[in-house]
Scaffold this active site. Structure first.
Site, PDB file in Angstrom:
ATOM      1  N   ASP A 137       0.822  -1.217   0.000  1.00 16.72           N
ATOM      2  CA  ASP A 137       0.000   0.000   0.000  1.00 16.72           C
ATOM      3  C   ASP A 137       0.858   1.270   0.000  1.00 16.72           C
ATOM      4  OD1 ASP A 137      -2.105  -1.707   0.123  1.00 16.72           O
ATOM      5  OD2 ASP A 137      -2.858  -1.068   2.092  1.00 16.72           O
ATOM      6  N   ARG A 150      15.756   1.179 -14.837  1.00 19.62           N
ATOM      7  CA  ARG A 150      14.687   0.311 -15.333  1.00 19.62           C
ATOM      8  C   ARG A 150      13.567   0.295 -14.291  1.00 19.62           C
ATOM      9  NH1 ARG A 150      13.440  -5.787 -14.165  1.00 19.62           N
ATOM     10  NH2 ARG A 150      11.768  -6.034 -15.649  1.00 19.62           N
ATOM     11  N   HIS A 206       5.016  -5.604 -14.978  1.00 15.87           N
ATOM     12  CA  HIS A 206       5.780  -6.308 -13.950  1.00 15.87           C
ATOM     13  C   HIS A 206       4.767  -6.813 -12.908  1.00 15.87           C
ATOM     14  CE1 HIS A 206      10.069  -6.698 -12.210  1.00 15.87           C
ATOM     15  NE2 HIS A 206       9.273  -7.382 -11.397  1.00 15.87           N
ATOM     16  N   ASN A 233       7.764  -8.741 -17.803  1.00 17.11           N
ATOM     17  CA  ASN A 233       8.818  -9.245 -16.931  1.00 17.11           C
ATOM     18  C   ASN A 233       8.550 -10.686 -16.538  1.00 17.11           C
ATOM     19  OD1 ASN A 233      11.173  -8.742 -15.056  1.00 17.11           O
ATOM     20  ND2 ASN A 233       9.642  -9.491 -13.610  1.00 17.11           N
ATOM     21  N   GLU A 234       9.483 -11.572 -16.882  1.00 18.68           N
ATOM     22  CA  GLU A 234       9.479 -12.962 -16.417  1.00 18.68           C
ATOM     23  C   GLU A 234       8.140 -13.671 -16.586  1.00 18.68           C
ATOM     24  OE1 GLU A 234      11.026 -13.054 -12.441  1.00 18.68           O
ATOM     25  OE2 GLU A 234      12.992 -12.352 -13.080  1.00 18.68           O
ATOM     26  N   ASN A 253      17.083 -12.123 -17.000  1.00 15.03           N
ATOM     27  CA  ASN A 253      17.150 -11.941 -15.546  1.00 15.03           C
ATOM     28  C   ASN A 253      17.792 -13.214 -15.002  1.00 15.03           C
ATOM     29  OD1 ASN A 253      15.458  -9.879 -16.307  1.00 15.03           O
ATOM     30  ND2 ASN A 253      13.855 -10.320 -14.806  1.00 15.03           N
ATOM     31  N   TYR A 296      19.696 -15.054 -11.515  1.00 13.60           N
ATOM     32  CA  TYR A 296      20.051 -14.972 -10.097  1.00 13.60           C
ATOM     33  C   TYR A 296      20.810 -16.175  -9.585  1.00 13.60           C
ATOM     34  CZ  TYR A 296      16.773 -11.057  -9.490  1.00 13.60           C
ATOM     35  OH  TYR A 296      16.137  -9.848  -9.568  1.00 13.60           O
ATOM     36  N   GLU A 299      18.101  -8.117 -14.821  1.00 13.80           N
ATOM     37  CA  GLU A 299      18.085  -8.243 -13.360  1.00 13.80           C
ATOM     38  C   GLU A 299      19.194  -9.189 -12.934  1.00 13.80           C
ATOM     39  OE1 GLU A 299      14.449  -9.377 -11.342  1.00 13.80           O
ATOM     40  OE2 GLU A 299      13.260  -8.006 -12.577  1.00 13.80           O
TER      41      GLU A 299
END
Ligand code: BGC
Length: 493
Positions: A71, A96, A141, A185-186, A325, A327, A397
């Protein structure tokens, strides 16, 4: 003895390679990233519509580990000038961020464009440009308008039109100033995560829903790409692509090679092959596997929905660069007799019978799922070239989580080690054109809420002004940007 000699040889080779690392080539761009729902807050200001994240955090609070919501988050809706300051301090080439669909189009449709929503993004873009920072904008996203979700969201074929209409509005408002666009995104999270109840809208329907979503997400991306290509490219000359999260997957033993290749096709090839391969359409081994599996399960046709020849052509080539992206890494093996792999995406790709594991040497000190294997990034980049040729790759990312500390030495090492692998990949001849650190600052980390910290900057979520403070990793990254080299660590800052 012989094994030890090989290990020592490999370690020496690596040390030598790293010692010879050069600086990033001219034109290589560095950025930092964020996403609308994770930072903006202002969830119901002005005429903003409700998104699937607004909806789920308010109707299913237990969905978020610490029962929090986005929020307010970093309150970037009000504090965007603070974001500009930290970006300028970092010295990034680009920022980005994503646009919230329901903030710009409260009804989800272009019948009404929010003036406040439009002003917010317009100011942000102008502020970036005034500081010499290029905006790199993601259209989606993960925050679908809730009313579109009520109509079936990404499993309704009409979502292709809805997304295309939204994309056209965004381009017509901002394409004069934004030159790099990411449509989605993804998609693996948009489809596989969402339909495994891991992210909003939190639905359990991975057998049908996730695969319908895969098809329509790709068509929606392609529609948005083609609109830019037809209506805007000649005026503005920008570039559009999609970005996928790829975990580097390697076989646990030699016997697991075939399964590993299938798992790669299922996990990422499903989203990249249709766009980047010369043939287009689904990855062939996966398509055959899913057809056979669906027939055995008694379905009249494959659960992986077919493309028409026109759809294949529409999607094929719908990208100006490859968005990645990255990780983490996993090993792949088949389940042991009687073993039922978990459904979580970092534990298994159960659809193709692949169990995912880590290696002890990949341990990291951040999130459980984020096993640290820098070499995985170089392998991933080489694999991408092997599959799709000399495509230009923008790393959109990369980063890791840490404790809530300003002295985040783990993140410094993570970014440095992954950047070294980018340099080695460039030396391998891969066209990596840029790197984006995730994330500019701590944010609402989806189902982890505020427990997980990915920021180069710490955010004090108990402070109404949401003070942003640079961590050691921000100083390190600033130096990388200045020197264009990955070398050095926190002790030299
Ligand atoms: C997502 C980000 C997220 C990050 C770390 C990526 O998959 O795109 O929104 O915050 O992972 O969890």
């Amino acid at each position: 003895m012989c094994f030890r000699a090989v290990v020592i040889f490999l370690a020496l080779t690596r040390a030598l390679e790293v010692a010879c690392l050069k600086t990033f080539p001219p034109g290589f761009r560095f950025g930092a990233a964020s996403a609308a729902y994770q930072i903006e807050g202002g969830w119901n200001v002005s005429d903003k519509g409700e998104s699937i994240w607004d909806h789920i955090v308010h109707t299913r609070p237990g969905f978020i580990a610490d029962l929090s919501t986005g929020d307010v988050a970093c309150d970037s809706y009000h504090l965007w000038e603070e974001d500009l300051k930290i970006l300028e301090d970092l010295g990034v080439d680009f920022y980005r961020f994503s646009i919230s669909w329901p903030r710009l189009l409260p009804s989800g449709f272009p019948n009404h464009i929010s003036e406040d929503g439009c002003r917010y993004y317009s100011n942000l873009i102008d502020g970036l440009l005034a500081r010499g920072i290029a905006p790199v904008v993601t259209l989606y996203h993960w925050d679908l308008p809730q009313n579109l979700q009520d109509l079936g969201g990404w499993t309704n074929p009409l979502v292709v039109e809805w997304f295309a209409d939204y994309a056209r509005v965004v381009y017509s408002l901002f394409a004069d100033r934004v030159k790099t666009w990411i449509t989605i995104n993804e998609p693996c999270f948009v489809c596989d995560g969402a339909y495994r109840d891991i992210i909003a809208p939190g639905i359990e329907d991975y057998e049908i829903g996730a695969l319908l979503c895969t098809k329509y997400v790709l068509l929606a991306h392609a529609a948005a790409y083609r609109i830019y290509e037809r209506e805007f490219k000649h005026k503005y000359g920008g570039e559009v692509s999609i970005t996928n999260q790829e975990i580097w997957l390697e076989p646990k033993t030699e016997a697991d090679w075939e399964l590993t290749l299938l798992a790669r096709e299922y996990a990422f090839g499903r989203y990249t092959y249709p766009v980047f391969s010369a043939e287009g359409g689904w990855p062939p081994a996966l398509e055959a596997y899913m057809a056979e599996k669906s027939a055995k399960e008694g379905y009249p046709r494959s659960r992986l929905p077919a493309f028409t020849p026109e759809e294949i052509q529409l999607i094929k080539g719908s990208s100006d660069f490859f968005g990645l992206n990255h990780y983490t890494s996993r090993t792949v093996r088949a389940p042991a007799p009687g073993e039922r792999p978990g459904l979580y995406m970092f534990e298994s790709f159960e659809e193709v019978g692949a169990v995912l594991e880590s290696k002890p040497e990949w341990a990291g000190d951040g999130s459980d799922w984020l096993k640290v294997n820098p070499e995985g990034l170089r392998h991933n980049l080489n694999w991408t070239r092997q599959l799709y040729g000399d495509v230009r790759i923008l790393i959109i990312e990369n980063g890791c989580s840490s404790e809530d500390t300003l002295n985040d030495t783990g993140r410094v090492s993570y970014i440095r080690d992954y950047l070294e692998q980018v340099l080695l990949a460039i030396d391998d001849g891969i066209k990596v054109i840029g790197y984006t650190a995730w994330s500019l600052m701590d944010d609402f980390e989806w189902i982890d809420g505020y427990q997980t910290r990915f920021g180069l900057h710490a955010v004090d979520f108990s402070d109404p002004r949401r003070a942003r403070t640079a961590r050691a990793s921000a100083s390190y990254y600033r130096r990388v940007l200045r020197t264009r080299a990955a070398r050095g660590d926190h002790t030299e800052l």
